[in-house]
Design a protein around this motif. Sequence first.
Motif, PDB file in Angstrom:
ATOM      1  N   ALA A 156       0.832  -1.198   0.000  1.00  0.00           N
ATOM      2  CA  ALA A 156       0.000   0.000   0.000  1.00  0.00           C
ATOM      3  C   ALA A 156       0.868   1.250   0.000  1.00  0.00           C
ATOM      4  CB  ALA A 156      -0.925  -0.004   1.218  1.00  0.00           C
ATOM      5  N   LEU A 157       1.947   1.223   0.781  1.00  0.00           N
ATOM      6  CA  LEU A 157       2.836   2.379   0.827  1.00  0.00           C
ATOM      7  C   LEU A 157       3.491   2.622  -0.524  1.00  0.00           C
ATOM      8  CD1 LEU A 157       4.184   4.587   2.480  1.00  0.00           C
ATOM      9  CD2 LEU A 157       5.926   2.952   3.187  1.00  0.00           C
ATOM     10  N   VAL A 158       3.980   1.543  -1.162  1.00  0.00           N
ATOM     11  CA  VAL A 158       4.603   1.685  -2.478  1.00  0.00           C
ATOM     12  C   VAL A 158       3.600   2.231  -3.491  1.00  0.00           C
ATOM     13  CG1 VAL A 158       5.578   0.414  -4.425  1.00  0.00           C
ATOM     14  CG2 VAL A 158       6.346  -0.088  -2.098  1.00  0.00           C
ATOM     15  N   LEU A 159       2.374   1.683  -3.462  1.00  0.00           N
ATOM     16  CA  LEU A 159       1.350   2.150  -4.387  1.00  0.00           C
ATOM     17  C   LEU A 159       1.035   3.618  -4.144  1.00  0.00           C
ATOM     18  CD1 LEU A 159      -0.824   1.663  -6.542  1.00  0.00           C
ATOM     19  CD2 LEU A 159      -2.349   0.902  -4.716  1.00  0.00           C
ATOM     20  N   GLN A 160       0.863   3.976  -2.874  1.00  0.00           N
ATOM     21  CA  GLN A 160       0.494   5.342  -2.565  1.00  0.00           C
ATOM     22  C   GLN A 160       1.619   6.303  -2.943  1.00  0.00           C
ATOM     23  OE1 GLN A 160      -1.559   5.138   1.050  1.00  0.00           O
ATOM     24  NE2 GLN A 160      -2.957   6.741   0.424  1.00  0.00           N
ATOM     25  N   ARG A 161       2.847   5.913  -2.681  1.00  0.00           N
ATOM     26  CA  ARG A 161       3.979   6.769  -3.044  1.00  0.00           C
ATOM     27  C   ARG A 161       4.065   6.963  -4.550  1.00  0.00           C
ATOM     28  NH1 ARG A 161       5.507   9.770   1.252  1.00  0.00           N
ATOM     29  NH2 ARG A 161       6.279   8.525   2.984  1.00  0.00           N
ATOM     30  N   GLY A 178       3.253  19.906  -1.286  1.00  0.00           N
ATOM     31  CA  GLY A 178       2.350  18.959  -0.649  1.00  0.00           C
ATOM     32  C   GLY A 178       3.074  18.013   0.275  1.00  0.00           C
ATOM     33  N   ARG A 179       2.310  17.356   1.119  1.00  0.00           N
ATOM     34  CA  ARG A 179       2.839  16.349   2.031  1.00  0.00           C
ATOM     35  C   ARG A 179       1.841  15.199   2.132  1.00  0.00           C
ATOM     36  NH1 ARG A 179       6.560  19.376   1.809  1.00  0.00           N
ATOM     37  NH2 ARG A 179       7.975  20.041   3.482  1.00  0.00           N
ATOM     38  N   TYR A 180       2.392  13.992   2.199  1.00  0.00           N
ATOM     39  CA  TYR A 180       1.589  12.825   2.555  1.00  0.00           C
ATOM     40  C   TYR A 180       2.293  12.112   3.688  1.00  0.00           C
ATOM     41  CZ  TYR A 180      -0.391   8.210   2.695  1.00  0.00           C
ATOM     42  OH  TYR A 180      -0.953   7.048   3.146  1.00  0.00           O
ATOM     43  N   LEU A 181       1.624  11.972   4.834  1.00  0.00           N
ATOM     44  CA  LEU A 181       2.204  11.327   6.005  1.00  0.00           C
ATOM     45  C   LEU A 181       1.369  10.105   6.357  1.00  0.00           C
ATOM     46  CD1 LEU A 181       3.077  14.418   6.201  1.00  0.00           C
ATOM     47  CD2 LEU A 181       3.365  14.005   8.630  1.00  0.00           C
ATOM     48  N   PRO A 182       1.875   8.895   6.095  1.00  0.00           N
ATOM     49  CA  PRO A 182       1.115   7.697   6.455  1.00  0.00           C
ATOM     50  C   PRO A 182       0.988   7.566   7.963  1.00  0.00           C
ATOM     51  CG  PRO A 182       3.336   7.112   5.776  1.00  0.00           C
ATOM     52  CD  PRO A 182       3.178   8.577   5.496  1.00  0.00           C
ATOM     53  N   ALA A 183      -0.114   6.977   8.385  1.00  0.00           N
ATOM     54  CA  ALA A 183      -0.334   6.768   9.805  1.00  0.00           C
ATOM     55  C   ALA A 183       0.602   5.693  10.328  1.00  0.00           C
ATOM     56  CB  ALA A 183      -1.785   6.368  10.057  1.00  0.00           C
ATOM     57  N   GLU A 184       0.687   5.600  11.644  1.00  0.00           N
ATOM     58  CA  GLU A 184       1.545   4.587  12.268  1.00  0.00           C
ATOM     59  C   GLU A 184       0.989   3.191  12.036  1.00  0.00           C
ATOM     60  OE1 GLU A 184       3.789   3.840  16.537  1.00  0.00           O
ATOM     61  OE2 GLU A 184       2.115   5.219  16.415  1.00  0.00           O
ATOM     62  N   PRO A 371       0.164  16.812  16.511  1.00  0.00           N
ATOM     63  CA  PRO A 371       0.348  16.473  17.922  1.00  0.00           C
ATOM     64  C   PRO A 371       1.750  15.946  18.171  1.00  0.00           C
ATOM     65  CG  PRO A 371      -0.846  14.738  16.813  1.00  0.00           C
ATOM     66  CD  PRO A 371      -0.687  15.854  15.810  1.00  0.00           C
ATOM     67  N   ALA A 372       2.121  15.901  19.443  1.00  0.00           N
ATOM     68  CA  ALA A 372       3.455  15.416  19.791  1.00  0.00           C
ATOM     69  C   ALA A 372       3.598  13.939  19.455  1.00  0.00           C
ATOM     70  CB  ALA A 372       3.726  15.657  21.272  1.00  0.00           C
ATOM     71  N   GLU A 373       2.507  13.176  19.622  1.00  0.00           N
ATOM     72  CA  GLU A 373       2.555  11.755  19.300  1.00  0.00           C
ATOM     73  C   GLU A 373       2.368  11.558  17.800  1.00  0.00           C
ATOM     74  OE1 GLU A 373      -2.147  10.801  20.184  1.00  0.00           O
ATOM     75  OE2 GLU A 373      -0.600  10.078  21.545  1.00  0.00           O
ATOM     76  N   ARG A 374       2.700  10.359  17.325  1.00  0.00           N
ATOM     77  CA  ARG A 374       2.592  10.045  15.902  1.00  0.00           C
ATOM     78  C   ARG A 374       1.141  10.122  15.450  1.00  0.00           C
ATOM     79  NH1 ARG A 374       5.469   6.717  12.206  1.00  0.00           N
ATOM     80  NH2 ARG A 374       4.603   7.212  10.155  1.00  0.00           N
ATOM     81  N   ASN A 375       0.915  10.641  14.236  1.00  0.00           N
ATOM     82  CA  ASN A 375      -0.452  10.745  13.728  1.00  0.00           C
ATOM     83  C   ASN A 375      -1.100   9.366  13.616  1.00  0.00           C
ATOM     84  OD1 ASN A 375       1.680  10.904  11.533  1.00  0.00           O
ATOM     85  ND2 ASN A 375      -0.068  10.325  10.262  1.00  0.00           N
ATOM     86  N   ARG A 376      -2.356   9.282  14.052  1.00  0.00           N
ATOM     87  CA  ARG A 376      -3.091   8.024  14.067  1.00  0.00           C
ATOM     88  C   ARG A 376      -3.849   7.789  12.771  1.00  0.00           C
ATOM     89  NH1 ARG A 376      -3.473   5.978  19.262  1.00  0.00           N
ATOM     90  NH2 ARG A 376      -2.736   7.355  20.911  1.00  0.00           N
ATOM     91  N   ASP A 377      -3.915   8.796  11.927  1.00  0.00           N
ATOM     92  CA  ASP A 377      -4.599   8.664  10.649  1.00  0.00           C
ATOM     93  C   ASP A 377      -3.696   9.246   9.569  1.00  0.00           C
ATOM     94  OD1 ASP A 377      -6.475   8.131   8.752  1.00  0.00           O
ATOM     95  OD2 ASP A 377      -7.928   9.635   9.405  1.00  0.00           O
TER      96      ASP A 377
END
Length: 390
Positions: A156-161, A178-184, A371-377
Amino acid sequence: MSETRLRVERGGEVTQLLVAIREDLEADSSVMLLLDATRSVLEPVAACGLDETLRTSARVPLGQGFAGTIAATAVPLVLDEVRSDNVVNPMLHRRGIRSLVGVPLLSDGMVIGVLHVGSLTPRTFTQDDIERLAARAEDLAVFVKDRALVEEHVAALVLQRSLIPTVPPRIPGLDIAGRYLPAEGDLGGDWYDVFSLPGGRVGIVMGDVLGHGLGSAVIMGRVRSALRAYALIEESPARVLEMLDHKIDHFEAGMLATVVFAVASAPFDTFTVSSAGHWAPLLAGDGAVAQVDVPHDPLLGVEPATRRTEVQVSVEPGEVLCFFTDGMIEQRIDPGAAIDPDRGIALVAANLSAALTAEANCISILAGAMPAERNRDDIALLVVRRDPDA
């Protein structure tokens, strides 16, 4: 038993695991079959002690034959005598397998496949054999699930990238970043897109296919491609989203997505915007930031007969449009706090400025609104700034 029990490690190979299972049961063959995506057919994916023809020669419909019955009932089964009429794959009988014992492979209580071992000499498999094989099946199912999750996440990551441009195309008159940040955890179907259209027009998309994992990423790719195709033949963003909605209703039944689609032509003083259930972009200029007043039409996949609306958004030289997915604004800013989209939008707005370049705005927003913690989405963010000298 503890010394011989299968030790499942992520870096192992299924075939090696089947070798250990065959040896532990003192059998001549071991085979793993997995249900396909439709959950209607078992496919042999790995085997030990059988030639390649036997391993790949047959698929087993759910509920039919030895393995199909195990998968349908989720109950172990023993065949003291293998005959051509009690197995779907005739090669088992032809290659000399005389007796079989099989158990279901379970993941979170759901059957995902079947594990069976066979003997070239007549043999009566005992309850102890069934229990030992079931214990091995538990370990094998954990291995399969863990490896599938890792492989799916990577795919999924390869496809999305491959579909989301790290560096958006250069459009004279516009500054875009732009930015795309995958969730944890699982990846989702978030994406943004920027592309040229006939007549010097530019299309800008921000969207989110609901769901997670490889399936959502694959659907996202199809939706992205379809939107681009419709935009080549239809100038109205609202009409493009109507066509896309019909496509989803016909080919992607049950899928839901939110999309905001904007089209503009040089000198980019006016953007025509239509939203299918997606957050409207923010517009920054002259020290003020406000959300664009775009009608909130239904999500794609809900009401395909919807007549969608579009609005004209004026953008002055140097002003900035900011598009985002819900992962950007539906964050728990403080641990334990409730999700507050309005507060999330306010944080994005507070860190968006017409005085900054598009790239600097992306950095500012992510530094100030995350947020300080990793994005959940998953988070998709796109900043479009009109040339100040236009």
